[in-house]
Design an enzyme around this catalytic site. Structure first.
Site, PDB file in Angstrom:
ATOM      1  N   ARG A  22      31.127   7.128 -49.431  1.00 12.61           N
ATOM      2  CA  ARG A  22      32.250   7.417 -48.526  1.00 12.61           C
ATOM      3  C   ARG A  22      33.139   8.474 -49.133  1.00 12.61           C
ATOM      4  NH1 ARG A  22      33.836   1.530 -46.019  1.00 12.61           N
ATOM      5  NH2 ARG A  22      31.672   1.107 -45.468  1.00 12.61           N
ATOM      6  N   SER A 113      33.061   2.882 -41.707  1.00 19.43           N
ATOM      7  CA  SER A 113      33.536   1.562 -41.294  1.00 19.43           C
ATOM      8  C   SER A 113      34.984   1.533 -40.816  1.00 19.43           C
ATOM      9  CB  SER A 113      33.320   0.598 -42.454  1.00 19.43           C
ATOM     10  OG  SER A 113      33.580  -0.703 -42.061  1.00 19.43           O
ATOM     11  N   HIS A 114      35.835   0.855 -41.568  1.00 20.77           N
ATOM     12  CA  HIS A 114      37.221   0.658 -41.148  1.00 20.77           C
ATOM     13  C   HIS A 114      38.130   1.807 -41.563  1.00 20.77           C
ATOM     14  CE1 HIS A 114      36.507  -0.739 -45.146  1.00 20.77           C
ATOM     15  NE2 HIS A 114      37.781  -0.531 -45.415  1.00 20.77           N
ATOM     16  N   ASP A 276      35.605  -3.712 -36.172  1.00 18.95           N
ATOM     17  CA  ASP A 276      35.975  -2.496 -36.903  1.00 18.95           C
ATOM     18  C   ASP A 276      35.182  -1.277 -36.421  1.00 18.95           C
ATOM     19  OD1 ASP A 276      33.508  -3.118 -37.958  1.00 18.95           O
ATOM     20  OD2 ASP A 276      34.026  -2.467 -39.984  1.00 18.95           O
ATOM     21  N   ASP A 278      32.480   0.325 -37.320  1.00 22.84           N
ATOM     22  CA  ASP A 278      31.023   0.277 -37.157  1.00 22.84           C
ATOM     23  C   ASP A 278      30.530  -1.068 -36.644  1.00 22.84           C
ATOM     24  OD1 ASP A 278      31.755  -0.873 -39.602  1.00 22.84           O
ATOM     25  OD2 ASP A 278      29.802  -0.471 -40.492  1.00 22.84           O
ATOM     26  N   ASP A 280      30.729  -4.216 -37.783  1.00 24.10           N
ATOM     27  CA  ASP A 280      30.255  -5.340 -38.597  1.00 24.10           C
ATOM     28  C   ASP A 280      31.363  -6.328 -38.965  1.00 24.10           C
ATOM     29  OD1 ASP A 280      31.441  -3.607 -40.383  1.00 24.10           O
ATOM     30  OD2 ASP A 280      29.710  -3.436 -41.730  1.00 24.10           O
ATOM     31  N   ARG A 281      32.625  -5.954 -38.754  1.00 18.13           N
ATOM     32  CA  ARG A 281      33.708  -6.889 -39.084  1.00 18.13           C
ATOM     33  C   ARG A 281      34.262  -7.550 -37.826  1.00 18.13           C
ATOM     34  NH1 ARG A 281      37.510  -4.611 -43.878  1.00 18.13           N
ATOM     35  NH2 ARG A 281      35.834  -3.746 -45.149  1.00 18.13           N
ATOM     36  N   THR A 343      31.315  -8.781 -54.307  1.00 23.00           N
ATOM     37  CA  THR A 343      31.746  -8.181 -53.046  1.00 23.00           C
ATOM     38  C   THR A 343      30.726  -7.159 -52.553  1.00 23.00           C
ATOM     39  OG1 THR A 343      34.061  -8.516 -53.544  1.00 23.00           O
ATOM     40  CG2 THR A 343      33.537  -6.702 -52.048  1.00 23.00           C
ATOM     41  N   GLU A 362      32.502 -12.873 -46.031  1.00 23.00           N
ATOM     42  CA  GLU A 362      33.431 -12.275 -46.979  1.00 23.00           C
ATOM     43  C   GLU A 362      34.842 -12.406 -46.420  1.00 23.00           C
ATOM     44  OE1 GLU A 362      31.960  -8.769 -49.412  1.00 23.00           O
ATOM     45  OE2 GLU A 362      31.349  -8.209 -47.401  1.00 23.00           O
ATOM     46  N   GLU A 363      35.791 -12.436 -47.336  1.00 25.87           N
ATOM     47  CA  GLU A 363      37.191 -12.557 -46.927  1.00 25.87           C
ATOM     48  C   GLU A 363      37.667 -11.349 -46.120  1.00 25.87           C
ATOM     49  OE1 GLU A 363      39.326 -10.174 -48.346  1.00 25.87           O
ATOM     50  OE2 GLU A 363      37.551  -9.461 -49.423  1.00 25.87           O
ATOM     51  N   SER A 364      36.943 -10.245 -46.240  1.00 25.06           N
ATOM     52  CA  SER A 364      37.347  -8.982 -45.616  1.00 25.06           C
ATOM     53  C   SER A 364      36.903  -8.901 -44.152  1.00 25.06           C
ATOM     54  CB  SER A 364      36.767  -7.825 -46.407  1.00 25.06           C
ATOM     55  OG  SER A 364      35.366  -8.001 -46.558  1.00 25.06           O
ATOM     56  N   LYS A 375      26.641  -7.777 -41.956  1.00 25.67           N
ATOM     57  CA  LYS A 375      27.601  -8.642 -41.286  1.00 25.67           C
ATOM     58  C   LYS A 375      27.679  -8.204 -39.831  1.00 25.67           C
ATOM     59  CE  LYS A 375      31.516  -6.119 -43.387  1.00 25.67           C
ATOM     60  NZ  LYS A 375      30.911  -5.196 -44.360  1.00 25.67           N
TER      61      LYS A 375
HETATM   62  C1  VG1 Z   1      35.445  -3.695 -48.739  1.00 24.06           C
HETATM   63  C2  VG1 Z   1      35.496  -5.196 -48.632  1.00 24.06           C
HETATM   64  C3  VG1 Z   1      34.102  -5.784 -48.795  1.00 24.06           C
HETATM   65  C4  VG1 Z   1      33.169  -5.156 -47.751  1.00 24.06           C
HETATM   66  C5  VG1 Z   1      33.204  -3.650 -47.867  1.00 24.06           C
HETATM   67  C6  VG1 Z   1      32.391  -2.976 -46.789  1.00 24.06           C
HETATM   68  O1  VG1 Z   1      34.977  -3.305 -50.013  1.00 24.06           O
HETATM   69  O2  VG1 Z   1      36.366  -5.730 -49.601  1.00 24.06           O
HETATM   70  O3  VG1 Z   1      34.166  -7.177 -48.680  1.00 24.06           O
HETATM   71  O4  VG1 Z   1      31.849  -5.608 -47.941  1.00 24.06           O
HETATM   72  O5  VG1 Z   1      34.556  -3.190 -47.748  1.00 24.06           O
HETATM   73  O6  VG1 Z   1      32.790  -3.363 -45.520  1.00 24.06           O
HETATM   74  P1  VG1 Z   1      35.965  -2.837 -51.195  1.00 24.06           P
HETATM   75  O7  VG1 Z   1      35.048  -2.441 -52.320  1.00 24.06           O
HETATM   76  O8  VG1 Z   1      36.790  -1.731 -50.671  1.00 24.06           O
HETATM   77  O9  VG1 Z   1      36.799  -4.031 -51.529  1.00 24.06           O
HETATM   78  V1  VG1 Z   1      32.701  -2.257 -44.264  1.00 24.06           V
HETATM   79  O10 VG1 Z   1      32.992  -3.068 -42.820  1.00 24.06           O
HETATM   80  O11 VG1 Z   1      33.766  -1.125 -44.796  1.00 24.06           O
HETATM   81  O12 VG1 Z   1      31.127  -1.676 -44.345  1.00 24.06           O
HETATM   82 CO    CO Z   2      32.458  -2.106 -41.179  1.00 24.87          CO
END
Ligand code: VG1
Ligand code: CO
Length: 542
Positions: A22, A113-114, A276, A278, A280-281, A343, A362-364, A375
């Site tokens: 990213r 993603s987000h 989100d 893409d 997946d959240r 994670t 995951e908590e996220s 996810k």
């Molecule tokens: C974050 C989240 C993690 C998740 C990752 C990708 O990573 O904490 O739980 O799997 O994003 O999600 P990090 O390294 O920034 O904590 V997504 O929906 O951005 O593909």
């Molecule tokens: Co995502």
């Protein structure tokens, strides 16, 4: 067929993070940047010639251009067939489903993603393997190693393809099939959930609101909730936009403000959800009620047998290390194993493949199962709706009842975004240096039970992943966890995860931040967050 071999020089920063590479759009637009990474993927794949690859992205700015480049590079690298989403768009869980359904060799997913989109926003790319899951570390390492020495890439000289029509065409010797990913995804959902029962629930005046945040899930949500389940007008912000309408496609209480306003009003619907960038959240809300993702995983696990796709029970569950231990308590009662992984979804793949776990989370705001290897936001929403339809209770009642049975894990994550990278690294190094001998130490009312830097040994392939976050656990079952984000693109993001356990049902109605205040203060004292980040407050609290 005119294949051009272009000389190039390596970029030193193409190391995939938690979920692929990213960077800001401007970095990806640097000449050869995208091409180098894509060629590094092809160079690292053994025997991909003649194979089928799935290709799609979350539709953000630069998606269209990148897809055309990747198609031409795939043709030049001898890929046999590409299945590309209409308009170059596919949600991440749909891409995973399609890799599996078509038995493809792998897939390339374009997503940040987000993270915000647009010319000044972010872009991302990742590779998924035959199982449909994100490439494991040994593959991403190989790609990174290749990217450090790459000196040429191959690309076909050809006109751009029209990807807006569902057709089969050729690019050089490669076949390109433009597919509609919504239909196969929706059918997969129908095979797992009791759509008829959910339809009946909706028919009997159950109101729902699903916020697609102008990101990839719009067409999927409209097809599933509005068309198949009859919830007319339930999809909010359902038109995908390249810049997500200027928003931040992150489904939490801060960024999904349109939905939050609706769900916390007097006449709020019964159920609300957001996804989100893409897809997946997911965030799940009841009428004036927020469900933490960790609790959501625990509730889904406890009620899984109410859902057709899971009625015979779960083989096990898995959660990322910083995710709350709420699901552990459910697993214990069910007599199944709860795995604790680092994670990032890539660590769940082996457990799902080996049938050691059926649900993961995951908590996220990420939840998923063995139906794909990513996810899956809309899957989680349907899981909730199926449970609600069977139980006939409100979201709030189901969660509060869950706490009564299992106790409540108060949980929160504090993010300090875009802080100075060096200082953030110093904070982590300092903490790392304090861990030896911390067990047994007392801080106010808390006594340290263990303190370590989380290391994961995969029970299937026995690979070891070190330095996955610093955790300090206390004798009363509470924990604080520190790690640096692997998805941010500017400076560093420090994440502090705080959790405490409350078995007493009379104490289940505290406000989360108030309940966790002593632990938050303690985290501040131990890690000196303010001093290192130069911030008085976190940027985002979830
Ligand atoms: C974050 C989240 C993690 C998740 C990752 C990708 O990573 O904490 O739980 O799997 O994003 O999600 P990090 O390294 O920034 O904590 V997504 O929906 O951005 O593909
Ligand atoms: Co995502």
């Amino acid at each position: 067929m005119n294949i051009r071999t272009v000389s190039t020089t390596p970029f030193s920063d193409q190391k995939p993070g938690t979920s692929g590479l990213r960077k800001s759009v401007t970095v990806f637009q640097t000449p050869h940047y995208l091409e180098n990474f894509v060629q590094s993927i092809f160079d690292s794949l053994d025997g991909c010639e003649g194979q089928t690859i799935v290709l799609g992205g979350d539709g953000r700015y630069y998606n269209r251009q990148a897809i055309q480049i990747i198609l031409k590079m795939a043709a030049a690298n001898g890929i046999g067939r590409i299945l590309v989403g209409k308009g170059g768009i596919m949600s991440t869980p749909a891409a995973s489903a399609i890799i599996r359904q078509y038995k493809a060799y792998g897939g390339i997913i374009l997503s940040a993603s987000h993270n915000p989109g647009g010319p000044q926003g972010d872009f991302g790319i990742k590779y998924n393997i035959t199982s449909g899951g994100p490439a494991p570390e040994k593959v991403t390492e190989a790609i990174f190693e290749r990217s450090k020495v790459i000196n040429r890439y191959k690309i076909l000289e050809a006109d751009d393809l029209n990807l807006d029509k569902l057709t089969v065409t050729r690019l050089g010797e490669m076949s390109v099939e433009v597919i509609d990913p919504v239909e196969p995804y929706a059918r997969l959902m129908e095979s797992l959930f009791d759509f008829e029962r959910i339809r009946q629930l909706i028919k009997h005046d159950f109101k729902l609101c699903v916020d697609s945040m102008h990101a990839v899930t719009g067409p999927y949500a409209k097809d599933i909730f509005e068309k198949r389940l009859g919830a007319a007008g339930s999809v909010l912000n359902g038109e995908p936009l390249e810049d997500f309408g200027g928003g931040h496609p992150d489904p939490n209480l801060v960024y999904a403000h349109d939905l939050v306003e609706i769900m916390f009003a007097n006449d709020a619907p019964d159920f609300g959800a957001a996804s989100d960038g893409d897809g997946d959240r997911n965030m799940v809300l009841g009428n004036n009620f927020f469900v933490t993702p960790s609790d959501s995983l625990a509730v889904l696990t406890a009620n899984a047998t109410l859902v057709p796709g899971y009625k015979t029970g779960l083989s096990g569950v898995a959660r990322s290390m910083p995710t709350s231990e709420a699901v552990d308590r459910v697993a214990e009662k069910l007599g199944i194993t709860c795995y604790e992984t680092p994670t990032g979804w890539k660590f769940f793949g082996n457990l799902l493949d080996a049938n050691k776990a059926t649900l993961c989370g995951e908590e996220s705001f990420g939840t998923g199962s063995n139906h794909v290897r990513e996810k899956d936001g809309l899957w989680a929403v349907l899981f909730w709706l199926n449970i609600l339809a069977v139980k006939g209770e409100s979201v709030e009642a189901i969660v509060k009842d869950h706490w009564k049975t299992y106790g409540r894990n108060y949980y929160s994550r504090h993010d300090y975004e875009e802080v100075d990278k060096e200082r953030a690294t110093e904070l982590m190094d300092r903490l790392g240096g304090m861990l030896d001998g911390m067990a047994g130490k007392k801080f106010a009312n808390y006594e340290v039970k263990y303190a370590d830097d989380f290391s994961y040994s995969d029970p299937v392939d026995h690979s070891v992943s070190k330095n996955q976050g610093i955790r300090i656990g206390f004798t009363d079952g509470s924990r604080i966890v520190f790690r640096l984000s692997g998805t941010g693109t500017k400076g560093a993001t420090l994440r502090l995860y705080v959790e405490s356990y409350e078995p007493d049902a009379n104490k289940h109605n505290l406000e989360t931040q108030a309940a966790l205040k002593p632990l938050i203060d303690l985290a501040q004292e131990i890690a000196q967050i303010k001093e290192y980040t130069q911030r008085d407050e976190p940027t985002v609290i979830t």
